[in-house]
Motif scaffolding. Structure first.
Motif, PDB file in Angstrom:
ATOM      1  N   ARG A   1     -45.069 -21.125  16.633  1.00  0.00           N
ATOM      2  CA  ARG A   1     -46.063 -20.064  16.830  1.00  0.00           C
ATOM      3  C   ARG A   1     -45.676 -18.832  16.031  1.00  0.00           C
ATOM      4  O   ARG A   1     -44.538 -18.668  15.617  1.00  0.00           O
ATOM      5  CB  ARG A   1     -46.138 -19.672  18.305  1.00  0.00           C
ATOM      6  CG  ARG A   1     -46.571 -20.779  19.213  1.00  0.00           C
ATOM      7  CD  ARG A   1     -46.586 -20.297  20.622  1.00  0.00           C
ATOM      8  NE  ARG A   1     -47.075 -21.325  21.521  1.00  0.00           N
ATOM      9  CZ  ARG A   1     -47.264 -21.124  22.800  1.00  0.00           C
ATOM     10  NH1 ARG A   1     -46.999 -19.951  23.339  1.00  0.00           N
ATOM     11  NH2 ARG A   1     -47.717 -22.100  23.564  1.00  0.00           N
ATOM     12  N   GLU A   2     -46.647 -17.948  15.881  1.00  0.00           N
ATOM     13  CA  GLU A   2     -46.364 -16.663  15.254  1.00  0.00           C
ATOM     14  C   GLU A   2     -45.500 -15.824  16.202  1.00  0.00           C
ATOM     15  O   GLU A   2     -45.585 -15.960  17.421  1.00  0.00           O
ATOM     16  CB  GLU A   2     -47.661 -15.914  14.949  1.00  0.00           C
ATOM     17  CG  GLU A   2     -48.475 -16.558  13.845  1.00  0.00           C
ATOM     18  CD  GLU A   2     -47.701 -16.639  12.532  1.00  0.00           C
ATOM     19  OE1 GLU A   2     -47.125 -15.625  12.110  1.00  0.00           O
ATOM     20  OE2 GLU A   2     -47.681 -17.736  11.941  1.00  0.00           O
TER      21      GLU A   2
ATOM     22  N   LYS B   1     -39.458 -19.091  14.594  1.00  0.00           N
ATOM     23  CA  LYS B   1     -40.694 -19.861  14.458  1.00  0.00           C
ATOM     24  C   LYS B   1     -40.426 -21.365  14.427  1.00  0.00           C
ATOM     25  O   LYS B   1     -41.262 -22.157  14.859  1.00  0.00           O
ATOM     26  CB  LYS B   1     -41.441 -19.463  13.188  1.00  0.00           C
ATOM     27  CG  LYS B   1     -42.125 -18.128  13.271  1.00  0.00           C
ATOM     28  CD  LYS B   1     -42.841 -17.853  11.949  1.00  0.00           C
ATOM     29  CE  LYS B   1     -43.330 -16.443  11.858  1.00  0.00           C
ATOM     30  NZ  LYS B   1     -43.985 -16.176  10.565  1.00  0.00           N
TER      31      LYS B   1
ATOM     32  N   GLU C   1     -36.814 -14.084  12.291  1.00  0.00           N
ATOM     33  CA  GLU C   1     -38.164 -14.500  12.663  1.00  0.00           C
ATOM     34  C   GLU C   1     -38.504 -15.894  12.147  1.00  0.00           C
ATOM     35  O   GLU C   1     -39.116 -16.687  12.858  1.00  0.00           O
ATOM     36  CB  GLU C   1     -39.185 -13.470  12.185  1.00  0.00           C
ATOM     37  CG  GLU C   1     -39.119 -12.187  12.984  1.00  0.00           C
ATOM     38  CD  GLU C   1     -40.171 -11.169  12.586  1.00  0.00           C
ATOM     39  OE1 GLU C   1     -40.814 -11.331  11.522  1.00  0.00           O
ATOM     40  OE2 GLU C   1     -40.354 -10.211  13.350  1.00  0.00           O
ATOM     41  N   SER C   2     -38.071 -16.207  10.928  1.00  0.00           N
ATOM     42  CA  SER C   2     -38.364 -17.548  10.394  1.00  0.00           C
ATOM     43  C   SER C   2     -37.649 -18.626  11.203  1.00  0.00           C
ATOM     44  O   SER C   2     -38.213 -19.689  11.471  1.00  0.00           O
ATOM     45  CB  SER C   2     -37.995 -17.635   8.917  1.00  0.00           C
ATOM     46  OG  SER C   2     -36.627 -17.371   8.726  1.00  0.00           O
TER      47      SER C   2
END
Length: 137
Positions: free
Chosen positions: A62-63, A57, A53-54
């Protein structure tokens, strides 16, 4: 050269996700993989870039969507037979995936869907080649 597609997907735990897809028979290309990314080879022209996820991003700014509450995409893959649809879906469910909806059976078209460990929805579909040939857009 054929056009290629690289679908980028955020994942919570890269090793868990790689293990899940490994059970489905898919391999990762180490040339395009590291500790934050795995290049899942689906076919000669289809790849899923599994990104922590990091890392994901970093590309969007964005989230990451909460896939337990929202659906960002449905990834549909073809299968060569009804039996292959069942094999892939059953293996996915036995390997940590979860069901999404009931199978779809129109006689000439059959499909099943599942969520991977990160909540991404995958659909595996078979279509009768004769029905495809007679279908007009």
């Amino acid at each position: 050269m054929s056009q290629l597609i690289f679908v980028n997907l955020p994942v919570k735990d890269l090793e868990t996700t790689k293990a899940f897809f490994g059970k489905l028979g898919y391999q990762c290309n180490p040339q395009f993989s590291d500790e934050n990314t795995a290049c899942l080879v689906i076919s000669e022209t289809i790849f899923a870039m599994l990104l922590t996820e990091s890392r994901f991003k970093e590309f969007t700014g964005r989230e990451v969507a909460d896939s337990s509450k929202t659906s960002e995409v449905i990834l549909a893959l073809s299968a060569e037979s009804r039996e292959k649809v069942d094999e892939v879906a059953d293996t996915a469910l036995a390997s940590g995936g979860s069901p999404v909806k009931e199978p779809v059976d129109f006689g000439h078209m059959y499909g099943r869907s599942f969520q991977d460990p990160d909540g991404h929805i995958w659909e595996v579909m078979w279509m009768d080649p004769a029905a495809v040939e007679s279908h007009q857009c």
